[in-house]
Design a protein around this motif. Structure first.
Motif, PDB file in Angstrom:
ATOM      1  N   ILE A 144     -12.333  26.258  20.836  1.00  0.00           N
ATOM      2  CA  ILE A 144     -11.619  26.938  21.926  1.00  0.00           C
ATOM      3  C   ILE A 144     -10.244  27.400  21.458  1.00  0.00           C
ATOM      4  N   THR A 145      -9.539  26.556  20.694  1.00  0.00           N
ATOM      5  CA  THR A 145      -8.211  26.952  20.229  1.00  0.00           C
ATOM      6  C   THR A 145      -8.275  28.079  19.208  1.00  0.00           C
ATOM      7  N   LYS A 146      -9.345  28.129  18.417  1.00  0.00           N
ATOM      8  CA  LYS A 146      -9.515  29.253  17.481  1.00  0.00           C
ATOM      9  C   LYS A 146      -9.870  30.537  18.224  1.00  0.00           C
ATOM     10  N   ARG A 147     -10.727  30.414  19.214  1.00  0.00           N
ATOM     11  CA  ARG A 147     -11.217  31.586  19.960  1.00  0.00           C
ATOM     12  C   ARG A 147     -10.151  32.145  20.891  1.00  0.00           C
ATOM     13  N   PHE A 148      -9.359  31.252  21.481  1.00  0.00           N
ATOM     14  CA  PHE A 148      -8.335  31.646  22.444  1.00  0.00           C
ATOM     15  C   PHE A 148      -6.979  31.100  21.989  1.00  0.00           C
ATOM     16  N   PRO A 149      -6.247  31.854  21.174  1.00  0.00           N
ATOM     17  CA  PRO A 149      -4.989  31.350  20.594  1.00  0.00           C
ATOM     18  C   PRO A 149      -3.940  30.945  21.641  1.00  0.00           C
ATOM     19  N   LEU A 150      -3.903  31.618  22.770  1.00  0.00           N
ATOM     20  CA  LEU A 150      -2.922  31.244  23.792  1.00  0.00           C
ATOM     21  C   LEU A 150      -3.204  29.843  24.343  1.00  0.00           C
ATOM     22  N   VAL A 151      -4.465  29.509  24.457  1.00  0.00           N
ATOM     23  CA  VAL A 151      -4.831  28.157  24.895  1.00  0.00           C
ATOM     24  C   VAL A 151      -4.398  27.143  23.839  1.00  0.00           C
ATOM     25  N   GLY A 152      -4.594  27.486  22.568  1.00  0.00           N
ATOM     26  CA  GLY A 152      -4.176  26.600  21.482  1.00  0.00           C
ATOM     27  C   GLY A 152      -2.678  26.352  21.489  1.00  0.00           C
ATOM     28  N   GLU A 153      -1.894  27.416  21.742  1.00  0.00           N
ATOM     29  CA  GLU A 153      -0.443  27.254  21.813  1.00  0.00           C
ATOM     30  C   GLU A 153      -0.044  26.364  22.988  1.00  0.00           C
ATOM     31  N   ALA A 154      -0.704  26.558  24.119  1.00  0.00           N
ATOM     32  CA  ALA A 154      -0.402  25.724  25.288  1.00  0.00           C
ATOM     33  C   ALA A 154      -0.748  24.267  25.017  1.00  0.00           C
ATOM     34  N   LEU A 155      -1.864  24.030  24.340  1.00  0.00           N
ATOM     35  CA  LEU A 155      -2.246  22.653  24.005  1.00  0.00           C
ATOM     36  C   LEU A 155      -1.232  22.012  23.074  1.00  0.00           C
ATOM     37  N   GLU A 156      -0.718  22.758  22.127  1.00  0.00           N
ATOM     38  CA  GLU A 156       0.290  22.215  21.215  1.00  0.00           C
ATOM     39  C   GLU A 156       1.570  21.854  21.964  1.00  0.00           C
ATOM     40  N   ARG A 157       1.980  22.703  22.916  1.00  0.00           N
ATOM     41  CA  ARG A 157       3.165  22.386  23.717  1.00  0.00           C
ATOM     42  C   ARG A 157       2.940  21.121  24.531  1.00  0.00           C
ATOM     43  N   ILE A 158       1.762  20.990  25.101  1.00  0.00           N
ATOM     44  CA  ILE A 158       1.450  19.796  25.892  1.00  0.00           C
ATOM     45  C   ILE A 158       1.461  18.553  25.008  1.00  0.00           C
ATOM     46  N   LYS A 159       0.894  18.659  23.801  1.00  0.00           N
ATOM     47  CA  LYS A 159       0.878  17.514  22.883  1.00  0.00           C
ATOM     48  C   LYS A 159       2.284  17.075  22.514  1.00  0.00           C
ATOM     49  N   THR A 160       3.167  18.028  22.190  1.00  0.00           N
ATOM     50  CA  THR A 160       4.523  17.660  21.800  1.00  0.00           C
ATOM     51  C   THR A 160       5.284  17.045  22.961  1.00  0.00           C
ATOM     52  N   ARG A 161       5.103  17.563  24.170  1.00  0.00           N
ATOM     53  CA  ARG A 161       5.766  16.971  25.338  1.00  0.00           C
ATOM     54  C   ARG A 161       5.244  15.560  25.597  1.00  0.00           C
ATOM     55  N   TRP A 162       3.932  15.384  25.480  1.00  0.00           N
ATOM     56  CA  TRP A 162       3.336  14.068  25.718  1.00  0.00           C
ATOM     57  C   TRP A 162       3.844  13.060  24.691  1.00  0.00           C
ATOM     58  N   GLN A 163       3.909  13.474  23.424  1.00  0.00           N
ATOM     59  CA  GLN A 163       4.395  12.572  22.382  1.00  0.00           C
ATOM     60  C   GLN A 163       5.852  12.198  22.624  1.00  0.00           C
ATOM     61  N   ALA A 164       6.652  13.146  23.098  1.00  0.00           N
ATOM     62  CA  ALA A 164       8.045  12.842  23.411  1.00  0.00           C
ATOM     63  C   ALA A 164       8.142  11.843  24.548  1.00  0.00           C
TER      64      ALA A 164
END
Length: 81
Positions: A54-74
């Protein structure tokens, strides 16, 4: 109980709610299915491949997931202090 078992239980619960949400108008089925897949992607290889596709097929979704991961880790790091 290990974190892996907790994640699997939570992800399975979200998937079950998502399936119910596809039938019941009250629940957001697709959202719950997506959240369940994300939670399970860390422990279940099939869901890991699905999220990767999904992240390869839809790059905007991948970017959103990365932002969510970094916020969650913080948040997790802040909670450990």
């Amino acid at each position: 109980m290990s974190w892996s078992a907790i994640r699997i239980a939570l992800g399975s619960f979200l998937l079950a709610l998502g399936v119910l949400g596809l039938v019941l108008p009250i629940l957001q089925g697709w959202l719950l299915l997506a959240l369940g897949a994300l939670v399970l992607s860390r422990d279940v290889p099939a869901f890991r491949r699905l999220v990767h596709w999904i992240t390869k097929r839809f790059p905007l979704v991948g970017e959103a997931l990365e932002r969510i991961k970094t916020r969650w880790q913080a948040l997790v790091e802040r909670g450990r202090r």
